[in-house]
Design an enzyme around this catalytic site. Structure first.
Site, PDB file in Angstrom:
ATOM      1  N   HIS A   1       0.802  -1.224   0.000  1.00  0.00           N
ATOM      2  CA  HIS A   1       0.000   0.000   0.000  1.00  0.00           C
ATOM      3  C   HIS A   1       0.844   1.287   0.000  1.00  0.00           C
ATOM      4  O   HIS A   1       0.805   2.072  -0.938  1.00  0.00           O
ATOM      5  CB  HIS A   1      -0.891   0.055   1.248  1.00  0.00           C
TER       6      HIS A   1
HETATM    7  O1  RIB Z   1      -5.153  -0.174   4.850  1.00  0.00           O
HETATM    8  C1  RIB Z   1      -3.761  -0.146   4.592  1.00  0.00           C
HETATM    9  C2  RIB Z   1      -3.093   0.907   5.412  1.00  0.00           C
HETATM   10  O2  RIB Z   1      -3.274   0.625   6.791  1.00  0.00           O
HETATM   11  C3  RIB Z   1      -1.564   0.945   5.203  1.00  0.00           C
HETATM   12  O3  RIB Z   1      -1.109   2.259   5.404  1.00  0.00           O
HETATM   13  C4  RIB Z   1      -1.056   0.061   6.288  1.00  0.00           C
HETATM   14  O4  RIB Z   1       0.270   0.396   6.705  1.00  0.00           O
HETATM   15  C5  RIB Z   1      -2.020   0.385   7.397  1.00  0.00           C
HETATM   16  O5  RIB Z   1      -1.575   1.582   8.045  1.00  0.00           O
END
Ligand code: RIB
Ligand code: CA
Length: 311
Positions: free
Chosen positions: A241
């Site tokens: 992500h």
């Molecule tokens: O949903 C994904 C996000 O939530 C990413 O930033 C992961 O590190 C968590 O913080």
């Protein structure tokens, strides 16, 4: 001309890869790293940020601890994804570099006040508590921010924490509402795009094949991190992500999206934290966010592997 950024983060394995991508990219000047409670509590996120900087040989980076809980809601963490430490997957030495004195929100305000208009890009990778608090306490900093490029939200991909909400927005919906209503240009990396940059065996082995401590750590983290998503989604890998935020700064052409209205649900418990994206332009609400939907995944991993290989 380097681009000045501040990374706001809740490390988390994917945050770690994003921070390493930034530190391996000379186009970016990291003015500081501000930590927030999210994946794990603040003492751990502010420790993990320093572990990552020391792994990259960057003890010079200023790391600040910020808000230990959301503006209104109780803190929700994600050890079930990231492990007890938040950086499970490899044992790394405890950090020797100190946290900076002072609160992350004061660092954000003081740094932005000292910069020229539009001089700094904010890169939030976790819940938006620090950013919202800074904007509430010092509205005069808004013009200093060129844009906020954040990982958060979901629309076509729907939520990963509730049926409606993605984790970063779900943890602090009130903070997200402040940021999304701030009028500051937003670039949003939702699950719609981050779920298209899945790790694969070949991609993880390419990290390991770098033959460096950083490459080994990134491979170990992604090996650990992907078990949850593979079990849940039956996918062949985990979505990286947060590195999408930094990759956008380096190669924006890797991504495609639409400039649309995105607002945050803060009233209904059922859909709390949902990013309501007007993808089809059915309202006349202001277009406040570049909401990404497509990515060149191969190009993303090539960039990531090459830059991490420099550390
Ligand atoms: O949903 C994904 C996000 O939530 C990413 O930033 C992961 O590190 C968590 O913080
Ligand atoms: Ca994160």
């Amino acid at each position: 001309m380097t681009r000045k950024i501040i990374i706001d983060t809740d490390p988390g394995q994917d945050d770690a890869v994003a921070i390493l991508l930034a530190l391996g990219s000379p186009e970016l000047e990291v003015l500081g790293i501000t930590c927030v409670a999210g994946n794990v509590p603040l003492p751990l996120t502010s420790k993990n940020a320093r572990v990552i900087c020391e792994l990259a040989g960057r003890r010079d980076v200023k790391v600040f601890a910020g808000c230990e809980k959301p503006l209104q809601r109780p803190l929700v963490t994600a050890e079930y994804v990231h492990g007890k430490t938040g950086l499970d997957g490899i044992e790394l030495p405890a950090p020797t570099m100190p946290l900076q004195d002072g609160h992350a929100v004061d660092f954000l305000i003081e740094t932005l006040r000292a910069e020229a208009p539009g001089a700094v890009t904010l890169c939030p990778l976790g819940p938006l508590t620090n950013i919202a608090t800074a904007l509430q306490r010092a509205p005069d900093i808004a013009p200093k921010i060129a844009e906020i490029v954040l990982m958060g939200g979901a629309y076509f991909e729907v939520g990963n924490t509730t049926p409606a909400a993605e984790f970063n927005i779900h943890v602090d919906p009130q903070a997200a509402e402040i940021v999304f209503k701030s009028g500051i240009p937003l670039v949003v990396m939702p699950l719609d795009v981050t779920h298209k940059v899945l790790t694969t065996r070949a991609r993880v082995e390419a990290f390991r094949a770098l033959g460096t401590p950083v490459g080994h750590a990134v491979a170990s983290w992604t090996d650990f991190f992907e078990r949850f998503d593979m079990a849940k989604y039956g996918s062949q890998g985990a979505p990286l992500h947060d590195p999408c935020v930094i990759a956008y700064l380096l190669r924006p052409e890797l991504f495609e999206g639409r400039h649309i209205n995105v607002e945050i649900e803060t009233q209904s418990e059922l859909t709390m934290g949902m990013t309501v994206a007007d993808w089809w332009g059915v309202t006349d609400r202001p277009r406040n966010a570049m909401f990404m939907g497509k990515v060149d995944a191969e190009g993303f991993y090539q960039l990531l592997t090459e830059r991490i290989g420099r550390l």
